[in-house]
Design an enzyme around this catalytic site. Structure first.
Site: not given
Ligand code: S3P
Length: 441
Positions: A22-23, A27, A95, A123, A321, A348
């Protein structure tokens, strides 16, 4: 609300291919949009979070198309080339999307409005507002820096040196991405290492990124402004945070034996594997290779007895996570597992410490909740189960307690499985295909 029930099924056996990281997926789209020309991405996570980033980047002027299953093409506009979106950017549950895009927009001289779902609107955004204001952006947000917010980007942004007050790859990345469209060198001082996907991918696209290790364990990451980012062809590694769920399930469901191919093993992401090995888990990593500037391996895991451990607080940024699913494994281990240094879990997708503790109690597991940690009493075998877990719009709480239901004496119900689509859309089908029994009815 979409409740799901997980009951003890057979052992989990076979091969489980997890979705793209996901990260890294966020990107890849963002840097593709800032490159000059066409980037192709395969293995992209097609979950709701990443789709929110794709939609936002389109609204900012990049051309993004799906060309096949997990295959995407991004036509970038170059650093500084994005345009003012004509409507509010809705980043859903993500987020990473809101914080990294705020970094990018902070050094573009236009106005952006951002919002998200009920979870994201709770958040804290003050953590990005503070450094981005120092670079010259202005924000109007709700009280304590919450969404919705308006961001007036700086037409003439300033490079800064910023020391992170908390270990956060999102804040680090927001500042570095803002620095792309600022003169000189933008620097972030990181007291302890957090995931470095932004740094690795910036290098892949040709940016100049430096890392200096300080004597105190801190490191300073710098990026030189105004690079011409070159488009790339890249394949996103499998997500170790998604792999954590089948991996944990295979450990605690007796007789299981799984292979999870092509999983990212970035050192800043594998705290869970270290912890599980300390607990006695049989986990092997083979065929280590590199993909998209990241180390990747095939992971093999077998069920077996596990013992409680104390997880050092310093490890938290490298497995931030994974605490909900680690807590589920701890509930099946022999003895009391102690987890500390987890204040960040309170902010989170949900208050993950509170939600994990409540879920464990609902499953009949002994747990003590502290301000920044949990003590979990394992019975060295299946927990009682039989409860209903409130997921609070948090995909990882939902998946963690469905895993617990695969090993508990009585079934576990999660009140709402719909958020699983943010990070692992095929989770239920994949788990049932391996031998689990998750009922969607
Ligand atoms: C992420 C960083 C982490 C992590 C999140 C993804 C990223 O958040 O919890 O799921 O992609 O940079 P923080 O930076 O807030 O710790």
């Amino acid at each position: 609300m979409h409740p799901l029930t997980s009951s003890a099924g057979g052992p989990l056996k076979g091969t489980c291919t997890v979705p793209g990281d996901k990260s890294i997926s966020h990107r890849a789209l963002m840097l593709g949009a800032l490159a000059v020309g066409e980037t192709s991405v395969s293995g992209l996570l097609e979950g709701e979070d990443v789709m929110a980033t794709a939609a936002a980047l389109r609204a900012l002027g990049a051309r993004i198309e799906r060309t096949g299953d997990g295959d995407w093409r991004v036509e970038g506009v170059g650093v500084g080339g994005l345009a003012e979106p004509d409507s509010v950017l809705d980043l859903g549950n993500s987020g990473t999307a809101v914080r990294l895009l705020a970094g990018i927009c902070a050094s573009h001289g236009f106005t952006t409005f951002m919002t998200g779902d009920r979870s994201l609107r709770r958040r804290p955004m003050g953590r990005i507002i503070e450094p981005l204001e120092r670079m010259g952006a202005q924000f109007v947000a709700r009280s304590v820096g919450r969404l919705p917010l308006a961001l007036l980007g700086a037409a003439q942004p300033l490079p800064i040196e910023y020391r992170l007050p908390m270990p956060s790859a999102q804040v680090k990345s927001a500042v570095l991405l803002a620095g792309l469209n600022a003169p000189g060198e933008t620097r972030v001082v990181e007291p302890a290492p957090s995931r470095d996907h932004t740094e690795r991918m910036l290098r892949l696209f040709g940016a100049r990124v430096g890392v200096e290790e300080g004597a105190d364990g801190a490191s300073t990451i710098s990026v030189a402004g105004y690079p011409e980012l070159e488009p790339c062809a890249l394949t996103v590694p499998g997500d170790p945070s998604a792999a954590a769920f089948p991996l944990a399930a295979a450990l605690i469901v007796p007789g299981s034996d799984l292979v999870i191919p092509g999983v990212g093993i970035n050192p800043a992401r594998i705290g869970l594997l270290e912890t599980l090995r300390e607990m006695g888990a049989a986990i092997e990593m083979g065929s280590v290779r590199e993909q998209a500037g990241e180390p990747v391996a095939d992971i093999a895991v077998r069920s077996g007895p596990l013992r409680a451990v104390e997880v050092p607080a310093e490890r938290a940024p490298r497995m931030i996570d994974e605490y909900p699913v680690l807590s589920v494994v701890a509930a099946c281990a022999e003895g009391t597992t102690r987890l500390g240094g987890l204040a960040e879990l309170r902010v989170k997708e949900s208050d993950r410490l509170g939600a994990t503790a409540a879920g464990l109690r609902a499953a009949g597991v002994g747990v003590t909740e502290r301000d920044d940690g949990l003590d979990i009493v394992g019975r060295g075998g299946p927990p009682p189960g039989g409860g209903m877990v409130a997921t609070h719009l948090d995909h990882r709480i939902a998946m963690a307690f469905l895993v617990l239901g695969m090993a508990s004496e009585k079934p576990m119900i999660v009140d709402d499985g719909s958020m699983i689509g943010t990070s692992y859309p095929d989770f239920v089908a994949d788990m049932n295909g391996l031998g689990a029994s998750i009922d969607t009815g």
